[in-house]
Design a protein around this motif. Sequence first.
Motif, PDB file in Angstrom:
ATOM      1  N   ILE A   1      -5.092  -6.485   6.097  1.00 42.84           N
ATOM      2  CA  ILE A   1      -5.594  -4.904   6.098  1.00 42.84           C
ATOM      3  C   ILE A   1      -4.882  -4.297   5.110  1.00 42.84           C
ATOM      4  O   ILE A   1      -3.766  -3.772   5.145  1.00 42.84           O
ATOM      5  CB  ILE A   1      -5.094  -4.246   7.631  1.00 42.84           C
ATOM      6  CG1 ILE A   1      -6.027  -5.101   8.713  1.00 42.84           C
ATOM      7  CG2 ILE A   1      -5.741  -2.863   7.699  1.00 42.84           C
ATOM      8  CD1 ILE A   1      -5.514  -4.553   9.955  1.00 42.84           C
ATOM      9  N   LYS A   2      -5.558  -3.992   3.895  1.00 38.01           N
ATOM     10  CA  LYS A   2      -5.024  -3.603   2.605  1.00 38.01           C
ATOM     11  C   LYS A   2      -5.002  -2.064   2.218  1.00 38.01           C
ATOM     12  O   LYS A   2      -4.897  -1.787   1.407  1.00 38.01           O
ATOM     13  CB  LYS A   2      -5.404  -4.426   1.527  1.00 38.01           C
ATOM     14  CG  LYS A   2      -5.211  -5.694   1.637  1.00 38.01           C
ATOM     15  CD  LYS A   2      -5.834  -6.537   0.461  1.00 38.01           C
ATOM     16  CE  LYS A   2      -5.388  -8.026   0.726  1.00 38.01           C
ATOM     17  NZ  LYS A   2      -5.810  -8.829  -0.639  1.00 38.01           N
ATOM     18  N   SER A   3      -5.338  -1.253   3.508  1.00 34.70           N
ATOM     19  CA  SER A   3      -5.363   0.303   3.285  1.00 34.70           C
ATOM     20  C   SER A   3      -5.015   0.963   4.789  1.00 34.70           C
ATOM     21  O   SER A   3      -5.283  -0.012   5.662  1.00 34.70           O
ATOM     22  CB  SER A   3      -6.776   0.759   2.670  1.00 34.70           C
ATOM     23  OG  SER A   3      -7.780   0.470   3.592  1.00 34.70           O
TER      24      SER A   3
ATOM     25  N   SER B   1      -4.169  -1.129  -1.500  1.00 35.46           N
ATOM     26  CA  SER B   1      -3.842  -2.292  -2.623  1.00 35.46           C
ATOM     27  C   SER B   1      -4.542  -1.972  -3.922  1.00 35.46           C
ATOM     28  O   SER B   1      -5.391  -1.057  -3.879  1.00 35.46           O
ATOM     29  CB  SER B   1      -4.559  -3.697  -2.414  1.00 35.46           C
ATOM     30  OG  SER B   1      -5.895  -3.558  -2.419  1.00 35.46           O
ATOM     31  N   LYS B   2      -3.632  -2.133  -4.864  1.00 35.44           N
ATOM     32  CA  LYS B   2      -4.116  -1.471  -6.364  1.00 35.44           C
ATOM     33  C   LYS B   2      -5.389  -2.130  -6.543  1.00 35.44           C
ATOM     34  O   LYS B   2      -6.317  -1.536  -7.267  1.00 35.44           O
ATOM     35  CB  LYS B   2      -3.112  -1.972  -7.343  1.00 35.44           C
ATOM     36  CG  LYS B   2      -3.236  -1.586  -8.761  1.00 35.44           C
ATOM     37  CD  LYS B   2      -3.061  -0.153  -8.929  1.00 35.44           C
ATOM     38  CE  LYS B   2      -3.099   0.282 -10.429  1.00 35.44           C
ATOM     39  NZ  LYS B   2      -4.123  -0.054 -11.280  1.00 35.44           N
ATOM     40  N   ALA B   3      -5.682  -3.424  -6.189  1.00 34.99           N
ATOM     41  CA  ALA B   3      -7.042  -3.989  -6.509  1.00 34.99           C
ATOM     42  C   ALA B   3      -7.934  -3.314  -5.918  1.00 34.99           C
ATOM     43  O   ALA B   3      -9.351  -3.013  -6.439  1.00 34.99           O
ATOM     44  CB  ALA B   3      -6.863  -5.480  -6.136  1.00 34.99           C
ATOM     45  N   ASP B   4      -7.969  -2.865  -4.528  1.00 33.11           N
ATOM     46  CA  ASP B   4      -8.913  -2.036  -3.939  1.00 33.11           C
ATOM     47  C   ASP B   4      -9.094  -0.911  -4.668  1.00 33.11           C
ATOM     48  O   ASP B   4     -10.209  -0.205  -4.538  1.00 33.11           O
ATOM     49  CB  ASP B   4      -8.789  -2.129  -2.465  1.00 33.11           C
ATOM     50  CG  ASP B   4      -9.038  -3.620  -1.630  1.00 33.11           C
ATOM     51  OD1 ASP B   4      -9.899  -4.148  -2.209  1.00 33.11           O
ATOM     52  OD2 ASP B   4      -8.328  -3.911  -0.788  1.00 33.11           O
ATOM     53  N   PHE B   5      -7.945   0.038  -4.826  1.00 31.69           N
ATOM     54  CA  PHE B   5      -8.174   1.030  -5.447  1.00 31.69           C
ATOM     55  C   PHE B   5      -8.850   1.185  -6.662  1.00 31.69           C
ATOM     56  O   PHE B   5      -9.686   1.868  -6.754  1.00 31.69           O
ATOM     57  CB  PHE B   5      -6.773   1.810  -5.644  1.00 31.69           C
ATOM     58  CG  PHE B   5      -6.590   2.960  -6.300  1.00 31.69           C
ATOM     59  CD1 PHE B   5      -6.524   4.126  -5.363  1.00 31.69           C
ATOM     60  CD2 PHE B   5      -6.247   3.350  -7.450  1.00 31.69           C
ATOM     61  CE1 PHE B   5      -6.541   5.443  -5.860  1.00 31.69           C
ATOM     62  CE2 PHE B   5      -6.443   4.525  -8.096  1.00 31.69           C
ATOM     63  CZ  PHE B   5      -6.475   5.465  -7.227  1.00 31.69           C
ATOM     64  N   ASP B   6      -8.573   0.210  -7.483  1.00 29.72           N
ATOM     65  CA  ASP B   6      -9.387   0.113  -8.776  1.00 29.72           C
ATOM     66  C   ASP B   6     -11.039  -0.189  -8.487  1.00 29.72           C
ATOM     67  O   ASP B   6     -11.801   0.118  -9.160  1.00 29.72           O
ATOM     68  CB  ASP B   6      -8.892  -1.256  -9.586  1.00 29.72           C
ATOM     69  CG  ASP B   6      -7.454  -0.785 -10.143  1.00 29.72           C
ATOM     70  OD1 ASP B   6      -7.313   0.528 -10.248  1.00 29.72           O
ATOM     71  OD2 ASP B   6      -6.824  -1.468 -10.563  1.00 29.72           O
ATOM     72  N   THR B   7     -11.298  -1.117  -7.563  1.00 28.05           N
ATOM     73  CA  THR B   7     -12.461  -1.416  -7.256  1.00 28.05           C
ATOM     74  C   THR B   7     -13.455  -0.381  -6.552  1.00 28.05           C
ATOM     75  O   THR B   7     -14.534  -0.376  -7.056  1.00 28.05           O
ATOM     76  CB  THR B   7     -12.425  -2.494  -5.965  1.00 28.05           C
ATOM     77  OG1 THR B   7     -11.913  -3.729  -6.510  1.00 28.05           O
ATOM     78  CG2 THR B   7     -13.947  -2.857  -5.548  1.00 28.05           C
TER      79      THR B   7
END
Length: 243
Positions: free
Chosen positions: A106-108, A147-153
């Motif tokens: 769970i990344k957020s 997560s930085k990856a999900d934020f960018d997505t």
Amino acid sequence: MVFISIIIPTLNEEQYIGHLLQFLQKHPQQSHFEVIVVDGGSIDQTKEIVKTFNVTLHEADKASRAHQMNEGARLASGDILYFVHADTQLVDSFVNDIQSSIEQGIKSGCYRFKFKDPKNPLLHINGFFTRFPFKWCRGGDQTLFISKADFDTIGGFNERYVIMEDYDMLDRLEKHNIPFNVLPKSVKVSARKYNENSYLKVQIANLKAMKMYKRGEDPEKIREYYCGALDGKYKQDHLFLGN
């Protein structure tokens, strides 16, 4: 262990920012995070206070929480972005809590909240409901990690939202099927908005702003209404800066 970038947007927060930064500076796991303060043009002592700590101070070109948080994210080197308001008191275990959530996939997520020294006992009700997974119970005061990856997505915060940017973020997390976790501990938040206004006045303003957001009304119009409906710091800062 993940590395966390704590991003704190500020605007005239001299009363609170020192307490938060002192807590972070003394934290036993400070090697696992960095702190980025993004100021929106404070005219009090906020920036001078920040400069006394070993953190990154970035001065944004405009005061808008969504814009400031995106600016902080661009400077971040962490795997996880953790957005925190200057007047929020974090839980001691936030590093381990976020790490545990990430390990569970769970990344957020965010925390529940309680008000610091509430003058009105009705504020305990507001805090109680933040344990439930209702979107209307959420808000930036509860802090947000992603997560930085999900934020960018999902493209970061939508800077069109000069208000309600946190709810827009939650809606887009849901649309992208990114799991969101409400951690079973409470951060403590300032009750200043309620102290400067009546409980009923703030609740009515919040309800109408949410209805306007749900109807898809222009965020500038929502902000104009909200500034007009409330007294105190929020109104003073936003009207002075025209944002």
